[in-house]
Design a protein around this motif. Structure first.
Motif, PDB file in Angstrom:
ATOM      1  N   LYS A   1      28.801  46.281  48.642  1.00  0.00           N
ATOM      2  CA  LYS A   1      29.799  45.223  48.426  1.00  0.00           C
ATOM      3  C   LYS A   1      29.838  44.228  49.578  1.00  0.00           C
ATOM      4  O   LYS A   1      30.898  43.808  50.019  1.00  0.00           O
ATOM      5  CB  LYS A   1      31.181  45.815  48.163  1.00  0.00           C
ATOM      6  CG  LYS A   1      31.318  46.352  46.749  1.00  0.00           C
ATOM      7  CD  LYS A   1      32.748  46.586  46.380  1.00  0.00           C
ATOM      8  CE  LYS A   1      33.268  45.328  45.694  1.00  0.00           C
ATOM      9  NZ  LYS A   1      34.586  45.490  45.124  1.00  0.00           N
TER      10      LYS A   1
ATOM     11  N   THR B   1      31.569  33.240  36.792  1.00  0.00           N
ATOM     12  CA  THR B   1      31.612  34.627  36.318  1.00  0.00           C
ATOM     13  C   THR B   1      31.008  35.542  37.367  1.00  0.00           C
ATOM     14  O   THR B   1      29.974  35.224  37.951  1.00  0.00           O
ATOM     15  CB  THR B   1      30.807  34.775  35.005  1.00  0.00           C
ATOM     16  OG1 THR B   1      31.309  33.840  34.048  1.00  0.00           O
ATOM     17  CG2 THR B   1      30.901  36.178  34.448  1.00  0.00           C
ATOM     18  N   VAL B   2      31.657  36.681  37.607  1.00  0.00           N
ATOM     19  CA  VAL B   2      31.119  37.687  38.524  1.00  0.00           C
ATOM     20  C   VAL B   2      30.135  38.544  37.739  1.00  0.00           C
ATOM     21  O   VAL B   2      30.508  39.235  36.797  1.00  0.00           O
ATOM     22  CB  VAL B   2      32.240  38.558  39.130  1.00  0.00           C
ATOM     23  CG1 VAL B   2      31.650  39.668  39.983  1.00  0.00           C
ATOM     24  CG2 VAL B   2      33.197  37.711  39.944  1.00  0.00           C
TER      25      VAL B   2
ATOM     26  N   GLY C   1      27.783  40.700  39.331  1.00  0.00           N
ATOM     27  CA  GLY C   1      27.484  41.966  39.988  1.00  0.00           C
ATOM     28  C   GLY C   1      27.811  41.930  41.462  1.00  0.00           C
ATOM     29  O   GLY C   1      28.033  40.860  42.036  1.00  0.00           O
ATOM     30  N   TYR C   2      27.864  43.099  42.051  1.00  0.00           N
ATOM     31  CA  TYR C   2      28.099  43.262  43.487  1.00  0.00           C
ATOM     32  C   TYR C   2      26.911  43.993  44.097  1.00  0.00           C
ATOM     33  O   TYR C   2      26.247  44.774  43.421  1.00  0.00           O
ATOM     34  CB  TYR C   2      29.369  44.082  43.748  1.00  0.00           C
ATOM     35  CG  TYR C   2      30.651  43.373  43.403  1.00  0.00           C
ATOM     36  CD1 TYR C   2      31.246  42.488  44.300  1.00  0.00           C
ATOM     37  CD2 TYR C   2      31.277  43.581  42.188  1.00  0.00           C
ATOM     38  CE1 TYR C   2      32.421  41.831  43.987  1.00  0.00           C
ATOM     39  CE2 TYR C   2      32.458  42.931  41.863  1.00  0.00           C
ATOM     40  CZ  TYR C   2      33.011  42.059  42.771  1.00  0.00           C
ATOM     41  OH  TYR C   2      34.179  41.402  42.460  1.00  0.00           O
TER      42      TYR C   2
ATOM     43  N   VAL D   1      28.012  39.162  46.431  1.00  0.00           N
ATOM     44  CA  VAL D   1      28.358  39.148  45.004  1.00  0.00           C
ATOM     45  C   VAL D   1      27.428  38.167  44.281  1.00  0.00           C
ATOM     46  O   VAL D   1      27.056  37.146  44.837  1.00  0.00           O
ATOM     47  CB  VAL D   1      29.852  38.775  44.809  1.00  0.00           C
ATOM     48  CG1 VAL D   1      30.154  37.404  45.361  1.00  0.00           C
ATOM     49  CG2 VAL D   1      30.264  38.865  43.360  1.00  0.00           C
TER      50      VAL D   1
ATOM     51  N   GLY E   1      37.182  40.878  38.976  1.00  0.00           N
ATOM     52  CA  GLY E   1      36.475  42.088  38.604  1.00  0.00           C
ATOM     53  C   GLY E   1      35.096  41.778  38.040  1.00  0.00           C
ATOM     54  O   GLY E   1      34.795  40.644  37.659  1.00  0.00           O
ATOM     55  N   LEU E   2      34.277  42.791  37.965  1.00  0.00           N
ATOM     56  CA  LEU E   2      32.926  42.659  37.422  1.00  0.00           C
ATOM     57  C   LEU E   2      32.995  42.186  35.976  1.00  0.00           C
ATOM     58  O   LEU E   2      33.731  42.740  35.158  1.00  0.00           O
ATOM     59  CB  LEU E   2      32.209  44.004  37.512  1.00  0.00           C
ATOM     60  CG  LEU E   2      30.754  44.048  37.089  1.00  0.00           C
ATOM     61  CD1 LEU E   2      29.919  43.145  37.984  1.00  0.00           C
ATOM     62  CD2 LEU E   2      30.230  45.462  37.150  1.00  0.00           C
ATOM     63  N   GLY E   3      32.270  41.122  35.651  1.00  0.00           N
ATOM     64  CA  GLY E   3      32.249  40.579  34.304  1.00  0.00           C
ATOM     65  C   GLY E   3      33.378  39.607  33.999  1.00  0.00           C
ATOM     66  O   GLY E   3      33.412  39.029  32.914  1.00  0.00           O
ATOM     67  N   LYS E   4      34.284  39.401  34.924  1.00  0.00           N
ATOM     68  CA  LYS E   4      35.421  38.496  34.707  1.00  0.00           C
ATOM     69  C   LYS E   4      35.034  37.059  35.024  1.00  0.00           C
ATOM     70  O   LYS E   4      34.201  36.796  35.878  1.00  0.00           O
ATOM     71  CB  LYS E   4      36.612  38.894  35.585  1.00  0.00           C
ATOM     72  CG  LYS E   4      37.103  40.298  35.365  1.00  0.00           C
ATOM     73  CD  LYS E   4      37.760  40.431  34.020  1.00  0.00           C
ATOM     74  CE  LYS E   4      38.310  41.848  33.880  1.00  0.00           C
ATOM     75  NZ  LYS E   4      38.882  42.100  32.597  1.00  0.00           N
TER      76      LYS E   4
END
Length: 86
Positions: free
Chosen positions: A60, A52-53, A55-56, A63, A20-23
């Motif tokens: 999509k 770390t992710v 952003g997308y 990433v 997920g975003l921010g994970k």
């Protein structure tokens, strides 16, 4: 064909695209080959590193990843080849 890390089997494995975003998660395997694998390795996206992710893209199709001081945008096809443990 990448080189996997030695890790206990009780971890849940997924790819960077599924985070997920921010994970954040630890890289367990990079299955890319050729120039893509060499580029990822030279930028620090190696087994044992934390990614770390950030952003997308709007549709999509890519990433934005962070690993240490490096930020790298990769296409979905390459992100699917970077396996992590959750």
């Amino acid at each position: 064909q990448g080189i996997p890390c030695a890790a206990p089997s009780y971890f849940i494995y997924m790819n960077v695209w599924q985070l997920g975003l921010g994970k954040s998660a630890k890289i367990t395997r990079v299955s890319a080959g050729g120039g893509a694998a060499a580029r990822l390795y030279s930028l620090g996206f190696v087994c044992g590193s934390t990614v770390t992710v950030l952003g997308y893209s709007l549709l999509k199709s890519s990433v934005l990843l962070g690993c240490g001081a490096v930020r790298l945008a990769v296409r979905k096809s390459l992100a699917l080849k970077i396996e992590v443990e959750a």
